[in-house]
Design a protein around this motif. Structure first.
Motif, PDB file in Angstrom:
ATOM      1  N   LEU A  63       0.946  -1.184   0.074  1.00 31.41           N
ATOM      2  CA  LEU A  63      -0.133   0.000  -0.060  1.00 31.41           C
ATOM      3  C   LEU A  63       0.968   1.296  -0.245  1.00 31.41           C
ATOM      4  N   GLU A  64       0.851   2.010  -0.831  1.00 24.74           N
ATOM      5  CA  GLU A  64       1.422   3.385  -0.983  1.00 24.74           C
ATOM      6  C   GLU A  64       0.607   4.431  -0.707  1.00 24.74           C
ATOM      7  N   ARG A  65       0.844   5.396   0.193  1.00 25.26           N
ATOM      8  CA  ARG A  65       0.049   6.596   0.506  1.00 25.26           C
ATOM      9  C   ARG A  65       0.472   7.564  -0.490  1.00 25.26           C
ATOM     10  N   LEU A  66      -0.787   8.204  -0.875  1.00 23.90           N
ATOM     11  CA  LEU A  66      -0.381   9.447  -1.751  1.00 23.90           C
ATOM     12  C   LEU A  66      -1.314  10.338  -1.131  1.00 23.90           C
ATOM     13  N   PRO A  67      -1.196  11.836  -1.581  1.00 21.45           N
ATOM     14  CA  PRO A  67      -2.196  12.927  -1.096  1.00 21.45           C
ATOM     15  C   PRO A  67      -3.399  12.700  -1.825  1.00 21.45           C
ATOM     16  N   GLY A  68      -4.666  12.290  -0.789  1.00 19.21           N
ATOM     17  CA  GLY A  68      -5.881  12.178  -1.459  1.00 19.21           C
ATOM     18  C   GLY A  68      -6.172  10.516  -1.371  1.00 19.21           C
ATOM     19  N   GLY A  69      -5.424   9.868  -1.298  1.00 23.61           N
ATOM     20  CA  GLY A  69      -5.812   8.476  -1.362  1.00 23.61           C
ATOM     21  C   GLY A  69      -4.473   7.472  -1.172  1.00 23.61           C
ATOM     22  N   VAL A  70      -4.799   6.330  -1.781  1.00 21.93           N
ATOM     23  CA  VAL A  70      -3.613   5.303  -1.658  1.00 21.93           C
ATOM     24  C   VAL A  70      -3.471   4.346  -3.135  1.00 21.93           C
ATOM     25  N   VAL A  71      -2.513   3.930  -3.332  1.00 23.33           N
ATOM     26  CA  VAL A  71      -2.407   2.892  -4.432  1.00 23.33           C
ATOM     27  C   VAL A  71      -2.130   1.639  -4.044  1.00 23.33           C
ATOM     28  N   LEU A  72      -2.970   0.644  -4.249  1.00 21.14           N
ATOM     29  CA  LEU A  72      -2.605  -0.854  -3.771  1.00 21.14           C
ATOM     30  C   LEU A  72      -2.159  -1.243  -4.973  1.00 21.14           C
ATOM     31  N   ARG A  73      -0.995  -2.035  -4.811  1.00 19.45           N
ATOM     32  CA  ARG A  73      -0.255  -2.756  -5.468  1.00 19.45           C
ATOM     33  C   ARG A  73      -0.045  -4.306  -5.139  1.00 19.45           C
ATOM     34  N   ALA A  74      -0.222  -5.217  -6.184  1.00 13.92           N
ATOM     35  CA  ALA A  74      -0.359  -6.561  -5.799  1.00 13.92           C
ATOM     36  C   ALA A  74       0.885  -7.282  -6.950  1.00 13.92           C
ATOM     37  N   THR A  75       1.380  -8.056  -6.214  1.00  8.47           N
ATOM     38  CA  THR A  75       2.414  -9.023  -7.366  1.00  8.47           C
ATOM     39  C   THR A  75       1.874 -10.388  -7.178  1.00  8.47           C
ATOM     40  N   GLY A  76       1.840 -10.960  -8.216  1.00  7.71           N
ATOM     41  CA  GLY A  76       1.445 -12.417  -8.485  1.00  7.71           C
ATOM     42  C   GLY A  76       2.318 -13.334  -9.523  1.00  7.71           C
ATOM     43  N   VAL A  77       1.890 -14.686  -9.431  1.00  9.01           N
ATOM     44  CA  VAL A  77       2.671 -15.502 -10.059  1.00  9.01           C
ATOM     45  C   VAL A  77       1.640 -16.219 -10.961  1.00  9.01           C
ATOM     46  N   ALA A  78       1.765 -16.173 -12.337  1.00 11.78           N
ATOM     47  CA  ALA A  78       0.578 -16.728 -13.230  1.00 11.78           C
ATOM     48  C   ALA A  78       1.064 -18.323 -13.263  1.00 11.78           C
ATOM     49  N   GLU A  79       0.238 -19.140 -13.882  1.00 10.36           N
ATOM     50  CA  GLU A  79       0.497 -20.445 -14.020  1.00 10.36           C
ATOM     51  C   GLU A  79       1.540 -20.900 -15.176  1.00 10.36           C
ATOM     52  N   ARG A  80       1.556 -19.792 -16.057  1.00  8.42           N
ATOM     53  CA  ARG A  80       2.508 -20.181 -17.409  1.00  8.42           C
ATOM     54  C   ARG A  80       2.829 -18.829 -17.747  1.00  8.42           C
ATOM     55  N   GLN A  81       3.918 -18.984 -18.906  1.00  9.46           N
ATOM     56  CA  GLN A  81       4.324 -17.573 -19.254  1.00  9.46           C
ATOM     57  C   GLN A  81       3.202 -16.925 -20.307  1.00  9.46           C
TER      58      GLN A  81
END
Length: 168
Positions: free
Chosen positions: A79-97
């Motif tokens: 979670l990255e805080r910004l003036p007036g809100g936040v940015v939700l960032r998610a990292t994941g792994v897919a099952e194939r390329q």
């Protein structure tokens, strides 16, 4: 030439004097028939829109539906805080390329204090190799302003196999 101009002026004065006489044949208003009152038409807006304005523009693209599926697993949520809100960032792994067009799609739940997102991706139509995990790792983010976060205590990101919670 002088006679023509004098004749036209005399005719104009004579005919303009006939304008006060309503039923006279010399009145120019009556030359093409009397106007009859017509009933007023109902406005087109009351019937569901103006027929002269198209519902959709001629060059408008049709609404595209997103046909992504849940990513295999979520590895990191930040979670990255910004003036007036936040940015939700998610990292994941897919099952194939080859995953592309990754998104965090909001999911409706019955809980008022939890905001849930589904981590989705699209895969190419042709089969791609599984490959190492670093080549299958993708990141997606979404901006949430303070009004959207009013009353929310936790953010949750769902994947096919895992889920991650993040307190606010």
């Amino acid at each position: 030439m002088r006679g023509t101009v004098t004749g036209l002026l005399a005719a104009a004065v004579l005919l303009s004097g006939c304008a006060g006489v309503r039923d006279s044949r010399l009145n120019p208003v009556n030359w093409f028939g009397a106007a009859a009152p017509a009933p007023a038409a109902a406005p087109a807006e009351a019937e569901g829109g103006n027929p002269l304005i198209p519902e959709r523009g001629a060059f408008a693209r049709p609404e595209a539906t997103y046909d992504g599926a849940a990513i295999a697993r979520v590895t990191e949520v930040a979670l990255e805080r910004l003036p007036g809100g936040v940015v939700l960032r998610a990292t994941g792994v897919a099952e194939r390329q080859g995953p592309y067009d990754v998104r965090l799609t909001p999911v409706e739940t019955g809980e008022a204090d939890v905001r849930v997102f589904r981590f989705e991706r699209r895969l190419p139509r042709q089969s791609t190799p599984v490959g190492p995990e670093r080549t299958r790792t993708v990141t997606a983010a979404v901006h949430l302003d303070d009004l959207e976060l009013r009353g929310v205590r936790r953010l949750r990101v769902l994947a096919a196999d895992t889920a991650r919670d993040l307190p606010l």
